[in-house]
Design a protein around this motif. Structure first.
Motif, mmCIF file in Angstrom:
data_model
loop_
_atom_site.group_PDB
_atom_site.id
_atom_site.type_symbol
_atom_site.label_atom_id
_atom_site.label_comp_id
_atom_site.label_asym_id
_atom_site.label_seq_id
_atom_site.Cartn_x
_atom_site.Cartn_y
_atom_site.Cartn_z
ATOM 1 N N SER A 144 0.852 -1.189 0.000
ATOM 2 C CA SER A 144 0.000 0.000 0.000
ATOM 3 C C SER A 144 0.892 1.245 0.000
ATOM 4 O O SER A 144 2.096 1.176 0.274
ATOM 5 C CB SER A 144 -0.883 0.010 1.242
ATOM 6 N N GLY A 145 0.277 2.405 -0.274
ATOM 7 C CA GLY A 145 1.047 3.647 -0.289
ATOM 8 C C GLY A 145 1.716 3.940 1.043
ATOM 9 O O GLY A 145 2.875 4.361 1.100
ATOM 10 N N GLY A 146 0.993 3.695 2.138
ATOM 11 C CA GLY A 146 1.558 3.941 3.457
ATOM 12 C C GLY A 146 2.722 3.019 3.764
ATOM 13 O O GLY A 146 3.740 3.441 4.336
ATOM 14 N N GLU A 147 2.595 1.758 3.374
ATOM 15 C CA GLU A 147 3.679 0.801 3.594
ATOM 16 C C GLU A 147 4.899 1.178 2.765
ATOM 17 O O GLU A 147 6.041 1.081 3.237
ATOM 18 C CB GLU A 147 3.194 -0.608 3.249
ATOM 19 N N GLN A 148 4.668 1.627 1.544
ATOM 20 C CA GLN A 148 5.792 2.062 0.707
ATOM 21 C C GLN A 148 6.498 3.265 1.323
ATOM 22 O O GLN A 148 7.731 3.354 1.287
ATOM 23 C CB GLN A 148 5.305 2.401 -0.699
ATOM 24 N N GLN A 149 5.727 4.179 1.906
ATOM 25 C CA GLN A 149 6.338 5.343 2.544
ATOM 26 C C GLN A 149 7.199 4.914 3.729
ATOM 27 O O GLN A 149 8.290 5.455 3.946
ATOM 28 C CB GLN A 149 5.255 6.317 3.003
ATOM 29 N N MET A 150 6.726 3.943 4.489
ATOM 30 C CA MET A 150 7.514 3.446 5.619
ATOM 31 C C MET A 150 8.803 2.780 5.147
ATOM 32 O O MET A 150 9.859 2.935 5.775
ATOM 33 C CB MET A 150 6.666 2.487 6.450
ATOM 34 N N VAL A 151 8.724 2.056 4.036
ATOM 35 C CA VAL A 151 9.930 1.438 3.470
ATOM 36 C C VAL A 151 10.919 2.524 3.040
ATOM 37 O O VAL A 151 12.122 2.420 3.289
ATOM 38 C CB VAL A 151 9.575 0.520 2.284
ATOM 39 N N ALA A 152 10.409 3.572 2.405
ATOM 40 C CA ALA A 152 11.277 4.660 1.954
ATOM 41 C C ALA A 152 11.974 5.342 3.127
ATOM 42 O O ALA A 152 13.164 5.675 3.066
ATOM 43 C CB ALA A 152 10.461 5.684 1.163
ATOM 44 N N ILE A 153 11.241 5.547 4.221
ATOM 45 C CA ILE A 153 11.847 6.153 5.411
ATOM 46 C C ILE A 153 12.862 5.198 6.025
ATOM 47 O O ILE A 153 13.976 5.599 6.397
ATOM 48 C CB ILE A 153 10.761 6.537 6.429
ATOM 49 N N GLY A 154 12.495 3.915 6.130
ATOM 50 C CA GLY A 154 13.426 2.925 6.669
ATOM 51 C C GLY A 154 14.700 2.837 5.853
ATOM 52 O O GLY A 154 15.806 2.752 6.406
ATOM 53 N N ARG A 155 14.560 2.870 4.537
ATOM 54 C CA ARG A 155 15.740 2.826 3.655
ATOM 55 C C ARG A 155 16.658 4.013 3.923
ATOM 56 O O ARG A 155 17.884 3.856 4.004
ATOM 57 C CB ARG A 155 15.275 2.827 2.200
ATOM 58 N N ALA A 156 16.078 5.209 4.058
ATOM 59 C CA ALA A 156 16.893 6.393 4.339
ATOM 60 C C ALA A 156 17.601 6.271 5.683
ATOM 61 O O ALA A 156 18.773 6.654 5.831
ATOM 62 C CB ALA A 156 16.025 7.647 4.307
ATOM 63 N N LEU A 157 16.906 5.728 6.686
ATOM 64 C CA LEU A 157 17.503 5.598 8.020
ATOM 65 C C LEU A 157 18.675 4.613 8.025
ATOM 66 O O LEU A 157 19.572 4.725 8.866
ATOM 67 C CB LEU A 157 16.442 5.155 9.029
#
Length: 247
Positions: A144-157
């Motif tokens: 989902s869009g929200g899950e993708q956003q969390m992945v993007a934040i996790g990747r940056a971290l």
């Protein structure tokens, strides 16, 4: 919270950025101190995303300067800025849709050589983002869009940023998901990561931010604490959908 350190972590002075024959950023100056959460608000086309992309090295500048830890970085390529601790979560998330969630996360650590540290950081991210852990082996494009956003934040971290640039993290997401995303942003901020947030949900951004800047047509027109701008009648009318009551 802001510290008494004399040198800001990030300082833009008279920054100008142009592309496609359009000057999108017209000489803005702003600064972030260590540990601050600062937001940049404004209408679509104001130059907010362009500003983040210039800081990250995705777009070249045509005038002014960018200093990080007191050193000029305007001529530094994006991958070297990442190594120095500047990470961007782009508008639209920018995840690798054909890779698994775990593969996406590990891409964030491609500049690192400390394998044990990477594994420890992964576990920390799984704790912070339990939904991401549940989807580790799922192809990222099916999230989902929200899950993708969390992945993007996790990747940056995973790059262990000192400065995290977040571009419209709530865009297109349901209110409950937005609430979770901002809980994560606040958690990251509490860990001492400096954050510059571009956000369409001005009300929410100003509630979370210690300080804020308002951009209009490529220029900064207002600045102050989040609380000050929340209370500003012009900001309320322009960005929070509120009009002053008649006298």
């Amino acid at each position: 919270m802001p510290t008494e350190e004399k040198t800001p972590l990030l300082q833009l002075q008279a920054l100008q950025v142009a592309y496609g024959g359009i000057q999108a950023v017209k000489g803005i100056s702003l600064e972030l101190h260590h540990g601050e959460l600062v937001c940049l608000i404004g209408a679509n086309g104001a130059g907010k995303t362009t500003t983040l992309n210039a800081i990250a090295g995705v777009l070249p500048i045509v005038g002014g300067s960018i200093a990080y830890e007191g050193k000029p970085i305007a001529n530094l390529p994006a991958h070297k800025r990442l190594r120095q601790g500047i990470a961007l979560v782009p508008e639209g998330r920018g995840i690798f849709t054909r890779l698994t969630v775990e593969e996406n996360l590990r891409m964030g650590a491609y500049t690192r050589r400390d394998r044990a540290g990477v594994e420890a950081d992964l576990e920390r991210i799984y704790t912070m983002l339990p939904r991401v852990k549940e989807r580790l082996h799922q192809v990222a494009g099916t999230l989902s869009g929200g899950e993708q956003q969390m992945v993007a934040i996790g990747r940056a971290l995973l790059s262990r940023p000192r400065l995290l640039l977040l571009d419209e993290p709530s865009m297109g997401l349901a209110p409950l998901v937005v609430e979770k995303i901002f809980e994560v942003v606040q958690s990251v901020s509490r860990e001492g990561v400096t954050i510059l947030l571009v956000e369409q949900n001005a009300n929410l951004a100003l509630e979370f931010a210690q300080r804020a800047y308002v951009m209009e047509s490529g220029q900064i027109t207002l600045s102050g604490s989040g609380a000050e701008l929340l209370a500003d009648p012009k900001v309320r009318a322009a960005y929070l959908g509120e009009l002053d009551e008649p006298a």
